[in-house]
Design a protein around this motif. Structure first.
Motif, short mmCIF file in Angstrom:
data_model
loop_
_atom_site.label_atom_id
_atom_site.label_comp_id
_atom_site.label_asym_id
_atom_site.label_seq_id
_atom_site.Cartn_x
_atom_site.Cartn_y
_atom_site.Cartn_z
N ALA A 77 73.56 65.40 -3.36
CA ALA A 77 74.76 65.53 -4.13
C ALA A 77 74.92 64.11 -4.52
N GLU A 78 75.13 63.74 -6.06
CA GLU A 78 76.47 62.48 -5.89
C GLU A 78 78.15 63.05 -5.64
N PRO A 79 78.99 62.45 -5.77
CA PRO A 79 80.45 63.13 -5.34
C PRO A 79 80.60 62.67 -6.79
N ASP A 80 81.71 63.55 -7.25
CA ASP A 80 82.80 62.89 -7.97
C ASP A 80 83.66 62.33 -8.34
N ALA A 81 83.47 61.69 -9.08
CA ALA A 81 83.68 59.74 -8.83
C ALA A 81 85.31 60.77 -9.30
N ALA A 82 85.82 61.50 -10.10
CA ALA A 82 87.11 61.12 -9.72
C ALA A 82 87.66 62.22 -9.04
N ALA A 83 87.13 62.42 -7.92
CA ALA A 83 87.85 63.08 -6.77
C ALA A 83 87.75 62.54 -5.77
N ALA A 84 86.74 60.95 -5.87
CA ALA A 84 86.52 59.90 -4.36
C ALA A 84 87.67 59.58 -4.25
N ILE A 85 87.66 59.80 -3.03
CA ILE A 85 88.91 58.76 -2.06
C ILE A 85 88.61 57.48 -2.23
N GLU A 86 89.40 56.62 -2.67
CA GLU A 86 89.61 54.86 -3.38
C GLU A 86 88.69 54.24 -1.25
N GLY A 87 88.33 53.32 -1.92
CA GLY A 87 87.26 52.81 -0.68
C GLY A 87 85.76 52.75 -1.33
N ARG A 88 84.90 52.43 -0.46
CA ARG A 88 83.46 52.88 -0.34
C ARG A 88 82.86 54.80 -0.71
N PRO A 89 82.12 55.14 -1.26
CA PRO A 89 81.49 56.61 -0.61
C PRO A 89 81.49 56.90 0.13
N ALA A 90 81.84 58.20 -0.08
CA ALA A 90 81.46 59.17 1.08
C ALA A 90 80.01 59.88 1.15
N THR A 91 79.69 59.86 2.59
CA THR A 91 78.67 60.82 2.60
C THR A 91 78.37 62.39 3.72
#
Length: 345
Positions: A77-91
């Motif tokens: 599942a891909e993260p909700d971009a609007a809620a993501a923490i700054e920086g590289r995406p997290a999984t």
């Protein structure tokens, strides 16, 4: 890493209470529920449902992940971009326990993604839809750890930060992956222990079922589980899945993992050295009524690791399906804090 600022027991939730156990060691079925609105870092509300457990609806897509032991079935599942923490995406990479599968994390997937963190839930080699080796010894944590470390490295190479969670036997594998050099941003051990499974009902089940599985095969084990009534409180669709994944899991894998659960050494001292050297934050979380590794043992392990600790109310060995809302209230804020700390260096 440090000790937590929040209390050691997760706040009660309106999520579900346990409704019974599924495969004898890991993954009880439960009644997912909802949570009230909260501050920005609060866990997104979980859709209400009864007895859905491993059949809980989610928006993850089915994928295949390459590994050194062959392709592994997974849910991504891909993260909700609007809620993501700054920086590289997290999984969040999620590893199931003995006789489990990626579906054990179904109630968590959408809420974690809504919290800005992607999800990659795996079948371990030999589990359900993932093929595995024929040698039983290849299913011990020391052998599976480097396999998972390779998958973590692939995720990091693709530009993602990895938060690794292992449930029960999967926790032993997650630990071995970190000891094998997996470049994780954080480590969560859920209802897992410092070493072999202590004496008790769950270990006795392994002792009883091993000769049946070895001499009579998987169908006899399925028949025994049906006759025992262990699945009687679950939704029929969940029971169908539990039967199917047990039948499709490799016999060598079930035997090898079962043997490892009765022989795994305490490697906590090694893990302490590894996470301190690499500044990897850790969380130990368990159901408050866990009957596999006693909560006191897991709390002591957290103290040795200088890790955060939380006990989930109205949950035993599988809070991911017994009380997912309360578990999410621990996981999502903790993981988001780790990701923020990563940006501070």
């Amino acid at each position: 890493m440090g000790r937590p600022d929040h209390p050691g027991t997760a706040a009660p939730s309106d999520g579900g209470a346990a409704a019974g156990a599924d495969d004898g060691l890991d993954g009880a079925v439960g009644v997912p529920g909802g949570t009230a609105p909260g501050p920005p870092d609060a866990t997104p509300a979980l859709p209400t449902g009864r007895n859905q457990a491993q059949r809980h609806p989610h928006r993850a897509r089915r994928v295949t992940v390459p590994s050194s032991l062959g392709p592994l079935a997974a849910l991504r599942a891909e993260p909700d971009a609007a809620a993501a923490i700054e920086g590289r995406p997290a999984t969040a990479m999620l590893l199931p326990g003995y006789s489990g599968s990626k579906e054990d994390f179904a109630p968590l997937i959408d809420a974690v993604a809504a919290g800005g963190i992607g999800v990659l839930a795996l079948d371990l080699p030999g589990q359900y839809e993932s093929p595995g080796p024929s040698a039983e010894g290849e299913y011990h944590p020391a052998q599976l750890g480097p396999v998972i470390a390779g998958i973590v490295a692939d995720e990091v190479g693709a530009g993602r930060r990895v938060l690794l969670l292992g449930h029960s036997f999967g926790g032993l594998v997650a630990r071995a992956a970190v000891l094998a050099g997996a470049p994780v941003r954080g480590l969560t051990l859920m209802d897992s222990g410092p070493g072999e499974l202590p004496m008790g009902r769950r270990r006795t089940n392994l002792d009883v079922l091993e000769p049946v599985l070895r001499r009579r095969g998987i169908e006899e084990v399925v028949a025994l589980r049906d006759a025992s009534g262990d699945w009687s409180s679950a939704d029929p669709h969940v029971v169908d899945l539990l039967r199917e994944r047990l039948r499709r899991s490799t016999v060598s894998g079930l035997l090898g993992m079962g043997d490892a659960l009765r022989a795994e050494p305490d490697r906590t001292a090694e893990l302490v050295a590894a996470v301190r050297a690499r500044r990897v934050p850790c969380l130990i979380v368990c159901g408050i009524d866990d009957d596999a590794w006693p909560v006191s043992i897991q709390r002591t392990m957290a103290d040795r690791l200088e890790a955060e600790f939380a006990a989930v109310p109205r949950a035993a060995h599988a809070p991911n399906v017994e009380n997912p809302s309360a578990l999410l209230d621990v996981l999502v804020p903790t993981w988001r804090t780790w990701l923020r700390d990563d940006l501070l260096g």
